[in-house]
Write a protein that holds these residues in place. Structure first.
Motif, PDB file in Angstrom:
ATOM      1  N   LYS A 188      33.689  30.356  47.844  1.00 32.63           N
ATOM      2  CA  LYS A 188      32.250  30.105  47.731  1.00 32.63           C
ATOM      3  C   LYS A 188      31.650  30.454  46.374  1.00 32.63           C
ATOM      4  N   GLN A 189      32.344  31.272  45.608  1.00 35.42           N
ATOM      5  CA  GLN A 189      31.757  31.808  44.386  1.00 35.42           C
ATOM      6  C   GLN A 189      31.572  30.740  43.307  1.00 35.42           C
ATOM      7  N   HIS A 218      26.019  38.553  38.157  1.00 35.43           N
ATOM      8  CA  HIS A 218      25.500  39.913  38.319  1.00 35.43           C
ATOM      9  C   HIS A 218      26.618  40.914  38.605  1.00 35.43           C
ATOM     10  N   LEU A 219      27.673  40.456  39.281  1.00 33.41           N
ATOM     11  CA  LEU A 219      28.808  41.339  39.542  1.00 33.41           C
ATOM     12  C   LEU A 219      29.545  41.674  38.242  1.00 33.41           C
ATOM     13  N   THR A 220      29.654  40.695  37.353  1.00 32.93           N
ATOM     14  CA  THR A 220      30.305  40.918  36.060  1.00 32.93           C
ATOM     15  C   THR A 220      29.512  41.919  35.233  1.00 32.93           C
ATOM     16  N   ILE A 221      28.204  41.779  35.247  1.00 38.11           N
ATOM     17  CA  ILE A 221      27.350  42.716  34.506  1.00 38.11           C
ATOM     18  C   ILE A 221      27.529  44.131  35.060  1.00 38.11           C
ATOM     19  N   GLU A 222      27.566  44.242  36.382  1.00 40.23           N
ATOM     20  CA  GLU A 222      27.765  45.548  37.011  1.00 40.23           C
ATOM     21  C   GLU A 222      29.108  46.152  36.601  1.00 40.23           C
ATOM     22  N   GLU A 223      30.155  45.331  36.615  1.00 38.39           N
ATOM     23  CA  GLU A 223      31.483  45.813  36.215  1.00 38.39           C
ATOM     24  C   GLU A 223      31.496  46.255  34.759  1.00 38.39           C
ATOM     25  N   GLY A 244      40.630  46.085  34.635  1.00 37.43           N
ATOM     26  CA  GLY A 244      41.206  45.159  35.608  1.00 37.43           C
ATOM     27  C   GLY A 244      40.138  44.341  36.312  1.00 37.43           C
ATOM     28  N   ASP A 245      39.044  45.013  36.683  1.00 38.24           N
ATOM     29  CA  ASP A 245      37.941  44.307  37.336  1.00 38.24           C
ATOM     30  C   ASP A 245      37.365  43.226  36.418  1.00 38.24           C
ATOM     31  N   LEU A 246      37.183  43.567  35.140  1.00 39.26           N
ATOM     32  CA  LEU A 246      36.645  42.573  34.191  1.00 39.26           C
ATOM     33  C   LEU A 246      37.647  41.454  33.943  1.00 39.26           C
ATOM     34  N   VAL A 304      39.373  35.715  34.665  1.00 38.44           N
ATOM     35  CA  VAL A 304      40.286  34.766  35.309  1.00 38.44           C
ATOM     36  C   VAL A 304      39.538  33.938  36.352  1.00 38.44           C
ATOM     37  N   PHE A 305      38.617  34.566  37.070  1.00 36.11           N
ATOM     38  CA  PHE A 305      37.829  33.877  38.097  1.00 36.11           C
ATOM     39  C   PHE A 305      36.968  32.778  37.456  1.00 36.11           C
ATOM     40  N   TYR A 306      36.253  33.116  36.396  1.00 37.37           N
ATOM     41  CA  TYR A 306      35.428  32.121  35.707  1.00 37.37           C
ATOM     42  C   TYR A 306      36.288  30.973  35.189  1.00 37.37           C
TER      43      TYR A 306
END
Length: 144
Positions: free
Chosen positions: A30-31, A38-43, A64-66, A71-73
């Protein structure tokens, strides 16, 4: 430390997992670029905190989260045939080569200050009227 082969194998593993998640996980399917923003900014802020705390295990986790977000983008970009992870990596490689003529060209520098001066000249040569042009409008003023 890991060998280059192990590093590439780990990156390929991440790409394979992203493919699986995008295909099989209802949330990941769904993403969109916008929903992840906003999740990327938080990370990114979490990484900043870990760096300020000099918490190396936490820095590794947040990197790793970033990396997952990058990779997701790129996966989303590949689904629309706009760009993929190779395009992203090659884009930054080209930029790094262009911005480092003292390494990849015939420019000679004596010190870090000359590197900074060359970088500012290169930015202006790219058509920018200021070295601050291109700074994200959503970046907090204090950071600017």
């Amino acid at each position: 430390m890991n060998t280059r082969a192990q590093q590439l194998q780990a990156f390929e593993r991440l790409l394979d997992i992203m493919d699986d998640l995008r295909e099989k996980c209802p949330w990941d399917k769904k993403q969109t670029l916008e929903s992840l923003r906003h999740l990327t900014i938080e990370e990114t802020y979490e990484l900043g905190d870990a760096i300020l705390d000099n918490d190396l295990p936490e820095i590794k986790k947040e990197l790793g989260d970033l990396l997952l977000h990058i990779v997701f983008y790129a996966k989303i970009g590949s689904e629309t045939n706009d760009f993929d992870i190779a395009d992203v990596a090659n884009s930054i490689c080209d930029k790094l080569i262009d911005r480092h003529p003292h390494i990849y060209g015939d420019v000679v520098v004596e010190n870090e200050e000359q590197v900074k001066q060359n970088w500012e000249k290169l930015k202006l040569k790219e058509g920018r009227t200021s070295v601050l042009e291109g700074v994200p409008k959503s970046l907090p003023a204090l950071v600017k």
